[in-house]
Design a protein around this motif. Structure first.
Motif, mmCIF file in Angstrom:
data_model
loop_
_atom_site.group_PDB
_atom_site.id
_atom_site.type_symbol
_atom_site.label_atom_id
_atom_site.label_comp_id
_atom_site.label_asym_id
_atom_site.label_seq_id
_atom_site.Cartn_x
_atom_site.Cartn_y
_atom_site.Cartn_z
ATOM 1 N N TYR A 2 1.028 -1.119 -0.073
ATOM 2 C CA TYR A 2 0.093 -0.059 -0.086
ATOM 3 C C TYR A 2 0.997 1.289 -0.042
ATOM 4 N N GLU A 33 -4.805 3.440 -6.316
ATOM 5 C CA GLU A 33 -5.054 2.157 -5.692
ATOM 6 C C GLU A 33 -6.507 1.924 -5.462
ATOM 7 N N SER A 66 -0.381 3.155 -11.468
ATOM 8 C CA SER A 66 -1.382 2.284 -11.183
ATOM 9 C C SER A 66 -0.626 1.080 -10.104
ATOM 10 N N ASN A 67 -1.162 1.338 -8.652
ATOM 11 C CA ASN A 67 -0.498 0.486 -7.851
ATOM 12 C C ASN A 67 -1.367 -0.735 -7.576
ATOM 13 N N ARG A 68 -1.469 -1.664 -8.402
ATOM 14 C CA ARG A 68 -2.421 -2.823 -8.204
ATOM 15 C C ARG A 68 -2.277 -3.766 -7.027
ATOM 16 N N ILE A 69 -2.732 -3.154 -5.841
ATOM 17 C CA ILE A 69 -2.665 -4.053 -4.699
ATOM 18 C C ILE A 69 -3.754 -5.050 -4.633
#
Length: 137
Positions: A2, A33, A66-69
Motif C-alpha cells: 500500500y 489504488e 497504477s498501484n495494483r494492490i
C-alpha cells in the motif's frame, strides 16, 4: 505494498477518495489504488483523467502510477473510449505484485496499445517515472 506503507507516503500532497478506490496526488504524478473486485469502467476512468488533467495543468510533465494492490477488472474498451479525454500523454507505470496481475496487464497492453511499463514495486515505478519526467524537461 500500500502507498501508505511506502517511503513516499510522506510526500503525498492530496488524497481523493473515489467510489472505487483512492488517488494520491504528488508534485509530478498521481498514484491510484483501486478496491478489490471492482470493474474499472468508463465513469471511473473519466474521473481519473479529470484529476490527471487538473493537477497537470501548467506542468510540462506529469505522470501516473497504477498501484495494483488488489485484483480488479479494467474494461479495456471503456479505457480506449475515455483515452480521448486525456489532455496530454501521461508517462505511466503499473505496479503488479503477482503473476495474475502481471499477465492481466500484459493482456491489457496488447489490446489497447498502452505505453505504460510494468514494475515490481512502487519505489521502482517512482524511480522510472521521475527519471522519464526529468528527461522530458
Amino acid at each position: 505494498m500500500y502507498l501508505t506503507e511506502s517511503i513516499i507516503s510522506t510526500e503525498v500532497k492530496k488524497v481523493h477518495n473515489l467510489k472505487k478506490g483512492t488517488l494520491y496526488v504528488f508534485d509530478n504524478f498521481i498514484v491510484s489504488e483501486f478496491n478489490e473486485g471492482i470493474i474499472l469502467d468508463f465513469d471511473c476512468i473519466v474521473e481519473v483523467y479529470h484529476y490527471l488533467n487538473l493537477y497537470s495543468k501548467n506542468k510540462h510533465n506529469f505522470g501516473y502510477i497504477s498501484n495494483r494492490i488488489h485484483q480488479y477488472t479494467v474494461k479495456v474498451t471503456d479505457f480506449m473510449k475515455a483515452n480521448v479525454l486525456a489532455q496530454k500523454m501521461y508517462p505511466s507505470a503499473v505496479v503488479a505484485y503477482d503473476e495474475a496481475s502481471k499477465n492481466t496487464f500484459k493482456f491489457e497492453k496488447q489490446l489497447n496499445n498502452c505505453h505504460a511499463i510494468l514494475c515490481d514495486s512502487l519505489e521502482n515505478a517512482v524511480v522510472y517515472l521521475t527519471g522519464v519526467l526529468t528527461k522530458v524537461c
